[in-house]
Design a protein around this motif. Sequence first.
Motif, PDB file in Angstrom:
ATOM      1  N   ILE A 152       0.837  -1.203   0.000  1.00  0.00           N
ATOM      2  CA  ILE A 152       0.000   0.000   0.000  1.00  0.00           C
ATOM      3  C   ILE A 152       0.872   1.255   0.000  1.00  0.00           C
ATOM      4  N   GLY A 153       1.969   1.228   0.757  1.00  0.00           N
ATOM      5  CA  GLY A 153       2.873   2.374   0.789  1.00  0.00           C
ATOM      6  C   GLY A 153       3.441   2.676  -0.592  1.00  0.00           C
ATOM      7  N   LEU A 179       1.286   6.772  -6.754  1.00  0.00           N
ATOM      8  CA  LEU A 179       0.140   7.605  -7.153  1.00  0.00           C
ATOM      9  C   LEU A 179       0.410   9.082  -6.876  1.00  0.00           C
ATOM     10  N   VAL A 180       0.864   9.361  -5.652  1.00  0.00           N
ATOM     11  CA  VAL A 180       1.153  10.755  -5.296  1.00  0.00           C
ATOM     12  C   VAL A 180       2.229  11.309  -6.217  1.00  0.00           C
ATOM     13  N   LEU A 232       3.689  14.949 -10.517  1.00  0.00           N
ATOM     14  CA  LEU A 232       4.329  15.148 -11.828  1.00  0.00           C
ATOM     15  C   LEU A 232       3.362  15.822 -12.784  1.00  0.00           C
ATOM     16  N   LEU A 233       2.104  15.323 -12.799  1.00  0.00           N
ATOM     17  CA  LEU A 233       1.100  15.877 -13.708  1.00  0.00           C
ATOM     18  C   LEU A 233       0.802  17.334 -13.369  1.00  0.00           C
ATOM     19  N   LEU A 234       0.771  17.636 -12.061  1.00  0.00           N
ATOM     20  CA  LEU A 234       0.496  19.018 -11.636  1.00  0.00           C
ATOM     21  C   LEU A 234       1.737  19.894 -11.759  1.00  0.00           C
ATOM     22  N   PRO A 286      13.308  13.601  -5.725  1.00  0.00           N
ATOM     23  CA  PRO A 286      13.076  12.422  -4.888  1.00  0.00           C
ATOM     24  C   PRO A 286      11.699  12.466  -4.224  1.00  0.00           C
ATOM     25  N   LEU A 287      11.102  11.305  -4.118  1.00  0.00           N
ATOM     26  CA  LEU A 287       9.834  11.163  -3.377  1.00  0.00           C
ATOM     27  C   LEU A 287      10.180  10.629  -1.989  1.00  0.00           C
TER      28      LEU A 287
END
Length: 264
Positions: A212-213, A219-220, A225-227, A235-236
């Motif tokens: 899930i992590g 997803l985030v 990236l899209l925004l 880095p995430l």
Amino acid sequence: MLLVIFTLLGVAIGSFLNVCIDRLPAGRSLVYPPSHCDACRHRLSPKDLIPVFSYLWLRRRCRYCGAPIPPRLFWVEVGTGFLFAVVYWHFGLSLEFLVTAFYGSLFIVLGVIDLEHGLILDKIVFPSAVVALIISVFLPPTGMINFSLPWPLVGIVNGVMGGALGFVYLSIFYIIFRTIFRQEGMGQGDIKLAALIGLVTGAQLVLVAITIGAIIGALVGVILLLLKVMKRKDPLPFGSFLSLTTIATLLWGSDILNWYLGLF
Ligand SMILES: [Zn+2]
């Protein structure tokens, strides 16, 4: 009544977690010097140290020099209070409550430090692994694979298996993210963190926490990236996502797993 008391206890502990988050990455002592404003070095009076309320009363500014107080101080206090409330609600007054509140606090510190510095500190992970092993003797990880092993081996073996599985499982994600997405956000610190998560949750639930992590992290990442908030090379903080899902897993991991297995 106890719910209120434990929520307030959580808020007070959150205030200590803030000290850990501020000082551990910089290698400073947790006890000395006493709390002070980071901008003007003025020592804080007891009145300034009342969690949450002091932040609201002082209108988010230092009383002595007017420097803004970071909102994180407030959110960690509120978040830890909320954590303690939920854990007490879930487990009642029990050993599970104590252990889960401890682990929750630990993963708040790990998660917020990763968010702010992009670091998973060995000096937190390694001692925590030792503590987790000791705890597993008295409270075997939930959702463990059942062995007919005698006490105290059953908890330790389940914890170590969980740790090894977490290590291997996140290593796979690490390789995928490095080679396919060229994403540098996942580091070796995350792999050590995954091993610690496995020690804490046991062999079954470590898969829940990490899966899930990784999904939420990916997803985030895609959304940011899209925004165009984030660039592809940025880095995430995967450790922050893993910390959050570990806390959720400690509370609802077995339910999530049963729901998932029920789909087939
Ligand atoms: Zn100040």
